[in-house]
Design a protein around this motif. Structure first.
Motif, PDB file in Angstrom:
ATOM      1  N   ALA A   1      -1.294   6.468  -7.451  1.00 17.10           N
ATOM      2  CA  ALA A   1      -1.171   7.723  -6.716  1.00 17.10           C
ATOM      3  C   ALA A   1      -0.526   8.751  -7.636  1.00 17.10           C
ATOM      4  O   ALA A   1       0.365   8.426  -8.417  1.00 17.10           O
TER       5      ALA A   1
ATOM      6  N   LYS B   1      -5.838  13.342  -2.576  1.00 18.72           N
ATOM      7  CA  LYS B   1      -4.492  13.166  -2.022  1.00 18.72           C
ATOM      8  C   LYS B   1      -3.871  14.532  -1.766  1.00 18.72           C
ATOM      9  O   LYS B   1      -3.831  15.381  -2.659  1.00 18.72           O
TER      10      LYS B   1
ATOM     11  N   ILE C   1       2.293  12.731   0.816  1.00 13.03           N
ATOM     12  CA  ILE C   1       2.777  11.375   1.078  1.00 13.03           C
ATOM     13  C   ILE C   1       3.425  11.352   2.455  1.00 13.03           C
ATOM     14  O   ILE C   1       4.321  12.156   2.748  1.00 13.03           O
TER      15      ILE C   1
ATOM     16  N   HIS D   1      -5.763   9.645  -5.668  1.00 11.58           N
ATOM     17  CA  HIS D   1      -5.502   8.212  -5.765  1.00 11.58           C
ATOM     18  C   HIS D   1      -6.602   7.665  -6.676  1.00 11.58           C
ATOM     19  O   HIS D   1      -7.769   8.013  -6.488  1.00 11.58           O
TER      20      HIS D   1
ATOM     21  N   TYR E   1      -4.067  10.971   1.918  1.00  8.45           N
ATOM     22  CA  TYR E   1      -2.639  10.946   1.604  1.00  8.45           C
ATOM     23  C   TYR E   1      -2.188   9.503   1.405  1.00  8.45           C
ATOM     24  O   TYR E   1      -2.820   8.556   1.874  1.00  8.45           O
ATOM     25  N   THR E   2      -1.101   9.353   0.677  1.00  6.79           N
ATOM     26  CA  THR E   2      -0.463   8.061   0.471  1.00  6.79           C
ATOM     27  C   THR E   2       0.463   7.781   1.647  1.00  6.79           C
ATOM     28  O   THR E   2       1.049   8.705   2.211  1.00  6.79           O
ATOM     29  N   ARG E   3       0.605   6.514   1.998  1.00  6.46           N
ATOM     30  CA  ARG E   3       1.596   6.139   3.011  1.00  6.46           C
ATOM     31  C   ARG E   3       2.717   5.341   2.363  1.00  6.46           C
ATOM     32  O   ARG E   3       2.472   4.437   1.564  1.00  6.46           O
ATOM     33  N   SER E   4       3.942   5.686   2.711  1.00  4.98           N
ATOM     34  CA  SER E   4       5.131   4.937   2.310  1.00  4.98           C
ATOM     35  C   SER E   4       5.816   4.489   3.592  1.00  4.98           C
ATOM     36  O   SER E   4       6.331   5.317   4.346  1.00  4.98           O
TER      37      SER E   4
ATOM     38  N   TRP F   1       3.735   0.513   0.084  1.00  2.00           N
ATOM     39  CA  TRP F   1       2.811   1.612  -0.175  1.00  2.00           C
ATOM     40  C   TRP F   1       1.400   1.247   0.275  1.00  2.00           C
ATOM     41  O   TRP F   1       1.012   0.083   0.288  1.00  2.00           O
TER      42      TRP F   1
ATOM     43  N   ILE G   1      -2.436   2.921  -0.583  1.00  2.00           N
ATOM     44  CA  ILE G   1      -3.162   3.899  -1.382  1.00  2.00           C
ATOM     45  C   ILE G   1      -4.656   3.651  -1.219  1.00  2.00           C
ATOM     46  O   ILE G   1      -5.179   2.643  -1.708  1.00  2.00           O
TER      47      ILE G   1
ATOM     48  N   GLU H   1       7.598   8.614  -5.028  1.00  2.00           N
ATOM     49  CA  GLU H   1       7.047   9.970  -5.025  1.00  2.00           C
ATOM     50  C   GLU H   1       5.947  10.138  -6.072  1.00  2.00           C
ATOM     51  O   GLU H   1       5.674  11.243  -6.537  1.00  2.00           O
ATOM     52  N   SER H   2       5.323   9.020  -6.444  1.00  2.00           N
ATOM     53  CA  SER H   2       4.142   9.050  -7.331  1.00  2.00           C
ATOM     54  C   SER H   2       4.416   9.757  -8.653  1.00  2.00           C
ATOM     55  O   SER H   2       3.594  10.542  -9.142  1.00  2.00           O
TER      56      SER H   2
END
Length: 507
Positions: free
Chosen positions: A50, A78, A81, A157, A255-258, A267, A269, A339-340
């Motif tokens: 990401a 992306k 997050i 991503h 979007y990325t998920r955390s 995570w 991705i 935070e990539s």
């Protein structure tokens, strides 16, 4: 033919090695020879899938076509997050790229939002951020702007292994020479600098300068030069990760998920051909077996490979540039991918190096300033990551209780205090994370400003309500015509004659 006058050897491939090689091949003037040595037998970490919007500048500088890049790296778009459960279970907020609200007169949006929030008329920040609205509704397009809303920024991503292979082809096409083999011996000259590296096949590769992309080992920067390492685990206690890709399943989110877990975070991705998953955790609170079980129990589809374990120490080298060696990527330090920033740190280090590209022995003043700026960048990112852990309300969970109660760096404590007291956020102009990022994370993590700039009080209640409503409506109108992420990606990748077969799964 121009005679080579300055030679550079890159030790290690992967994302760090081939990003460095491609950038040097593109920008170093005639007379520079770039060689890379790597071994196919040595795996790469490859979890940095990401990115943040700055990667677009890097790709553009190399002349990379976006559609080709998306196809060849199985990439997706992306917009930010999402942080699920970081404040408490069931709560979610997003650090979306781009702006939140808009300035009015002298003041940034946050002061008007803080005033409206105190009087109960403000909505959550998500309603004033077009990037988040697009992300949450699964929409994506490029070149989109709206009334008072600048163009929505985006990142990607992608499969880090495919990206490294893509850059390898590009770099070799620009003259980079690759050698297969492990570095078995390091040869130093009488002054103590690195003179050559020797492979396990007995081949000596001499150079004027070396770039260490050997990963956590730090083969040159640490194992040979013993540069030293600054350990930040007292602030960022997670020290292990386990990663396992799974089949493409679930929502194809831009979007990325955390996702916060009991002793760390997971995570998610989404790529074209699979979902990248991993669990970052603290081994003091969770065993390796329990961590693997926890990750596998939360996958949306069967794992495509055996879980891969990683051990790390968050921190940085005492010097990124020591003698005639520059450390890039994991060899220079490690910041968990919350935070990539992993790939960005590779990019910023090599681009900073190009601005002071040596043609002989480097001036100590130049090296010292380079190291100061590199350390400062790491420390600013460190503070931003600590904020996520420190400001949590997950009471009763030992790991999170520890994070909430820990002392933080003075620089972060001051930033939290100025926001709490007067809604002030004052990052330096060259910081990676600017005001919108800090605002979204501090508000998302439950830090509430007690005051705001009194100039914001000059607006009448009706005008304040109208101002906020107009921004919210502008975000809606900006996002409304955007296509679905899946459809936009498929159309973009299909723009060239050849099309990745993985895209057929998106239709």
């Amino acid at each position: 033919m121009t005679q080579n006058r300055f030679s550079i050897v890159i030790v290690g491939g992967g994302t760090a090695g081939w990003m460095s090689a491609a950038a040097l091949a593109r920008f170093a003037p005639p007379g520079y020879a770039v060689t890379l040595v790597e071994s196919e037998a040595i795996g790469t970490v490859g979890v940095g899938e990401a990115t943040i919007p700055a990667i677009r500048l890097f790709n553009k500088a190399l002349g990379i076509d976006e559609a080709q890049f998306l196809r060849e790296t199985s990439a997706s778009y992306k917009l930010g997050i999402a942080f699920d459960g970081w404040l408490r279970e069931g709560h979610s907020y997003m650090h979306a790229f781009g702006t939140v609200g808009r300035h009015l007169g002298l003041l940034p949006f946050r002061h008007y939002w803080a005033r409206a929030r105190a009087s109960g008329v403000a909505r959550p920040l998500a309603h004033y951020a077009a990037n988040e609205l697009a992300a949450r509704t699964g929409r994506m397009a490029t070149g989109i702007s709206g009334p008072g809303i600048p163009e929505l920024p985006w990142a990607y991503h992608f499969d880090a292994g495919l990206y490294a292979a893509f850059l390898r082809r590009l770099a070799e096409g620009m003259g980079v020479v690759r050698h297969e083999g492990r570095v078995a011996r390091v040869i130093r000259n009488d002054a103590g600098d690195i003179a050559a590296v020797e492979t396990d096949a007995g081949q000596a590769l001499a150079a004027d300068f070396f770039i260490d992309c050997s990963g956590f080992t730090g083969l040159l920067i640490e194992k040979e030069l013993q540069t030293g390492y600054e350990d930040w685990r007292h602030w960022l206690p997670c020290d292990r990760a386990v990663a396992a890709p799974c089949e493409a399943a679930g929502p194809f989110t831009p979007y990325t998920r955390s996702i916060a877990r009991s002793a760390g975070w997971q995570w998610r991705i989404p790529l074209q051909h699979r979902i990248g998953n991993g669990l970052v955790y603290c081994s003091e609170y969770l065993s390796d077996d329990a961590a693997t079980g926890l990750l596998l129990s939360h996958l949306e589809a069967p794992a495509q490979a055996e879980p891969r374990a990683l051990r790390f120490t968050t921190g940085r080298r005492a010097k990124a540039w020591n003698r005639n060696v520059l450390a890039v990527g994991l060899a220079s330090g490690f910041m968990e991918p919350l935070e990539s920033t992993s790939i960005h740190l590779i990019q910023s280090t090599i681009m900073r190096f190009l601005t002071v590209l040596p043609s002989g022995p480097a001036s100590p003043a130049i090296v010292n300033e380079f190291n100061r700026r590199t350390a400062e960048e790491f420390e600013r990112i460190r503070d931003f990551l600590i904020l996520h852990y420190r400001a949590n309300a997950r009471v009763g969970e030992p790991f999170w209780d520890r994070c909430r109660d820990m002392a933080v760096p003075d620089t972060l404590a001051a930033r939290i205090a100025e926001f709490e007291e007067a809604c002030q956020i004052q990052p330096a102009g060259d910081e990676l994370f600017q005001e919108p990022a800090w605002l979204q994370v501090m508000a998302g993590q439950g830090i509430e400003p007690k005051g705001w700039n009194p100039i914001a009080d000059a607006l009448s209640d009706d005008d304040l309500s109208g101002f906020l409503g107009a921004i919210e409506q502008a975000c809606i109108e900006t996002v409304r015509p955007m296509p679905r992420h899946m459809d936009f990606l498929a159309a973009t990748c299909a723009a060239a004659p050849s099309r990745s077969p993985e895209l057929e799964t998106l239709r």
